[in-house]
Design a protein around this motif. Structure first.
Motif, PDB file in Angstrom:
ATOM      1  N   LEU A 141       0.834  -1.206   0.000  1.00 37.04           N
ATOM      2  CA  LEU A 141       0.000   0.000   0.000  1.00 37.04           C
ATOM      3  C   LEU A 141       0.864   1.250   0.000  1.00 37.04           C
ATOM      4  CD1 LEU A 141      -2.795  -0.992   2.545  1.00 37.04           C
ATOM      5  CD2 LEU A 141      -3.213  -0.187   0.221  1.00 37.04           C
ATOM      6  N   SER A 142       1.900   1.241   0.824  1.00 35.06           N
ATOM      7  CA  SER A 142       2.789   2.395   0.948  1.00 35.06           C
ATOM      8  C   SER A 142       3.463   2.722  -0.375  1.00 35.06           C
ATOM      9  CB  SER A 142       3.849   2.122   2.026  1.00 35.06           C
ATOM     10  OG  SER A 142       4.799   3.153   2.079  1.00 35.06           O
ATOM     11  N   GLU A 143       3.953   1.699  -1.048  1.00 39.37           N
ATOM     12  CA  GLU A 143       4.653   1.925  -2.311  1.00 39.37           C
ATOM     13  C   GLU A 143       3.718   2.458  -3.384  1.00 39.37           C
ATOM     14  OE1 GLU A 143       6.487  -1.813  -3.155  1.00 39.37           O
ATOM     15  OE2 GLU A 143       7.980  -1.614  -1.557  1.00 39.37           O
ATOM     16  N   ARG A 144       2.496   1.971  -3.403  1.00 39.69           N
ATOM     17  CA  ARG A 144       1.541   2.411  -4.420  1.00 39.69           C
ATOM     18  C   ARG A 144       0.981   3.793  -4.107  1.00 39.69           C
ATOM     19  NH1 ARG A 144       0.051   1.434  -9.642  1.00 39.69           N
ATOM     20  NH2 ARG A 144       0.493  -0.777  -9.258  1.00 39.69           N
ATOM     21  N   LEU A 145       0.661   4.051  -2.837  1.00 38.72           N
ATOM     22  CA  LEU A 145       0.014   5.307  -2.453  1.00 38.72           C
ATOM     23  C   LEU A 145       1.015   6.414  -2.114  1.00 38.72           C
ATOM     24  CD1 LEU A 145      -2.815   3.858  -0.161  1.00 38.72           C
ATOM     25  CD2 LEU A 145      -3.055   4.687  -2.511  1.00 38.72           C
ATOM     26  N   LYS A 146       2.298   6.055  -2.030  1.00 39.92           N
ATOM     27  CA  LYS A 146       3.343   7.031  -1.687  1.00 39.92           C
ATOM     28  C   LYS A 146       3.086   7.646  -0.307  1.00 39.92           C
ATOM     29  CE  LYS A 146       4.954   6.277  -5.789  1.00 39.92           C
ATOM     30  NZ  LYS A 146       6.035   5.268  -5.956  1.00 39.92           N
ATOM     31  N   ILE A 147       2.682   6.785   0.623  1.00 47.33           N
ATOM     32  CA  ILE A 147       2.462   7.190   2.012  1.00 47.33           C
ATOM     33  C   ILE A 147       3.401   6.353   2.880  1.00 47.33           C
ATOM     34  CG2 ILE A 147       0.804   7.281   3.925  1.00 47.33           C
ATOM     35  CD1 ILE A 147      -1.427   7.431   1.817  1.00 47.33           C
ATOM     36  N   PRO A 148       4.152   6.976   3.787  1.00 46.69           N
ATOM     37  CA  PRO A 148       5.107   6.200   4.600  1.00 46.69           C
ATOM     38  C   PRO A 148       4.415   5.192   5.506  1.00 46.69           C
ATOM     39  CG  PRO A 148       4.911   8.452   5.427  1.00 46.69           C
ATOM     40  CD  PRO A 148       4.174   8.415   4.115  1.00 46.69           C
ATOM     41  N   THR A 149       5.134   4.116   5.812  1.00 47.02           N
ATOM     42  CA  THR A 149       4.623   3.101   6.723  1.00 47.02           C
ATOM     43  C   THR A 149       5.675   2.793   7.773  1.00 47.02           C
ATOM     44  OG1 THR A 149       3.739   0.845   6.918  1.00 47.02           O
ATOM     45  CG2 THR A 149       5.436   1.196   5.259  1.00 47.02           C
ATOM     46  N   LYS A 190      -1.628  12.990  13.658  1.00 45.82           N
ATOM     47  CA  LYS A 190      -1.605  12.447  12.307  1.00 45.82           C
ATOM     48  C   LYS A 190      -2.843  11.594  12.029  1.00 45.82           C
ATOM     49  CE  LYS A 190       3.385  12.490  11.623  1.00 45.82           C
ATOM     50  NZ  LYS A 190       4.610  11.702  11.338  1.00 45.82           N
ATOM     51  N   HIS A 191      -3.155  11.487  10.745  1.00 40.58           N
ATOM     52  CA  HIS A 191      -4.230  10.614  10.299  1.00 40.58           C
ATOM     53  C   HIS A 191      -3.605   9.272   9.947  1.00 40.58           C
ATOM     54  CE1 HIS A 191      -7.987  10.096   7.504  1.00 40.58           C
ATOM     55  NE2 HIS A 191      -7.777   9.037   8.272  1.00 40.58           N
ATOM     56  N   ILE A 192      -3.950   8.241  10.710  1.00 36.19           N
ATOM     57  CA  ILE A 192      -3.339   6.924  10.591  1.00 36.19           C
ATOM     58  C   ILE A 192      -4.242   5.978   9.809  1.00 36.19           C
ATOM     59  CG2 ILE A 192      -2.427   4.946  11.859  1.00 36.19           C
ATOM     60  CD1 ILE A 192      -0.876   7.601  12.262  1.00 36.19           C
ATOM     61  N   LEU A 193      -3.659   5.240   8.888  1.00 40.47           N
ATOM     62  CA  LEU A 193      -4.365   4.146   8.219  1.00 40.47           C
ATOM     63  C   LEU A 193      -3.879   2.847   8.851  1.00 40.47           C
ATOM     64  CD1 LEU A 193      -6.288   3.161   5.965  1.00 40.47           C
ATOM     65  CD2 LEU A 193      -4.264   2.964   4.490  1.00 40.47           C
ATOM     66  N   LEU A 194      -4.756   2.175   9.584  1.00 37.63           N
ATOM     67  CA  LEU A 194      -4.435   0.920  10.255  1.00 37.63           C
ATOM     68  C   LEU A 194      -4.778  -0.227   9.309  1.00 37.63           C
ATOM     69  CD1 LEU A 194      -3.433  -0.273  12.965  1.00 37.63           C
ATOM     70  CD2 LEU A 194      -5.826  -0.329  13.705  1.00 37.63           C
ATOM     71  N   VAL A 195      -3.820  -1.123   9.076  1.00 39.13           N
ATOM     72  CA  VAL A 195      -3.947  -2.134   8.028  1.00 39.13           C
ATOM     73  C   VAL A 195      -3.858  -3.544   8.611  1.00 39.13           C
ATOM     74  CG1 VAL A 195      -2.819  -3.087   5.972  1.00 39.13           C
ATOM     75  CG2 VAL A 195      -3.027  -0.615   6.255  1.00 39.13           C
ATOM     76  N   ASP A 196      -4.744  -4.430   8.140  1.00 39.28           N
ATOM     77  CA  ASP A 196      -4.710  -5.836   8.543  1.00 39.28           C
ATOM     78  C   ASP A 196      -5.106  -6.709   7.358  1.00 39.28           C
ATOM     79  OD1 ASP A 196      -4.190  -7.900  10.280  1.00 39.28           O
ATOM     80  OD2 ASP A 196      -5.868  -7.505  11.626  1.00 39.28           O
TER      81      ASP A 196
END
Length: 229
Positions: A141-149, A190-196
């Motif tokens: 997701l990070s690589e595609r959306l260019k959002i750090p993880t 920050k606005h966090i995207l929690l992923v599972d």
């Protein structure tokens, strides 16, 4: 010589689709193109107050919640999740994360996400399995959306039993107070995207999400690869 060796390996040890088992073509990666086009997509990212968000109503304050696929027992999605979690196909997590990211790329709400955090697993389970599958989903997701993880901002400090055969209340008891934020400054405001990987009752995501929301100025969204609804 390397080309010849790869050709022999492809001939006698072909890679197979993690969803249907068919031998993969040269440019296919973990999932064949027919499966990618026919998987049971939810399209919940296109719906406000969708079925995934409703799972958390009254339990967790969310900006948004999405899942990419419907989980179906004895189906392709179950095959994917099994390969990812139990057969060592950790790179499949990157592929699935990248695929989901391509769906979410033009979704306006994702322009406001600051950081992607994978739901952690306990160190004992990680040692036994060798990896946390959600780390790899977050990476894709990070690589595609260019959002750090970051896989280190939150830890699971108590080793809990498997959730598989527990009901909703038992699942909540099993994970309550098991998560701890250890890098607070990287999450605050920050606005966090929690992923599972899979969402069922939402107990694990709820417990982890509440710890994040306890920090000043945080907002929370959730994304999973599959949902059992």
């Amino acid at each position: 010589m390397d080309i010849l060796k790869r050709g022999i390996n492809m001939l006698f040890f072909p890679k197979h689709c993690c969803a249907c088992g068919r031998a993969l073509l040269k440019k296919e990666n973990h999932i064949c193109l027919p499966c990618i086009s026919s998987l049971p997509y939810t399209n919940t990212h296109l719906e406000k107050d969708n079925a995934v968000e409703r799972i958390f109503w009254g339990r967790l304050k969310l900006e948004q919640a999405f899942s990419m696929l419907y989980f179906q027992k004895k189906g392709k999605v179950q095959n994917l999740m099994h390969e990812l979690k139990y057969n060592g196909k950790k790179e499949l997590g990157i592929v699935l994360g990248d695929l989901y990211g391509s769906h979410l790329l033009n979704h306006s709400e994702f322009k406001h996400i600051d950081l992607i955090i994978p739901v952690p697993i306990h160190s004992k389970k990680k040692l036994l399995r060798g990896y946390n599958q959600s780390d790899f989903i977050a990476q894709g997701l990070s690589e595609r959306l260019k959002i750090p993880t970051t896989p280190t901002s939150v830890e699971k400090r108590i080793h809990t039993e498997s959730q598989t055969n527990k009901n909703r209340f038992e699942r909540w008891e099993n994970v309550d107070s098991t998560f701890k934020v250890i890098e607070k400054e990287s999450i605050m405001n920050k606005h966090i995207l929690l992923v599972d990987d899979v969402l069922t009752t939402g107990s694990t995501l709820e417990a982890c999400g509440k710890e994040i929301l306890n920090l000043s100025g945080t907002k929370l969204s959730i994304a999973t690869i599959a949902v059992g609804i």
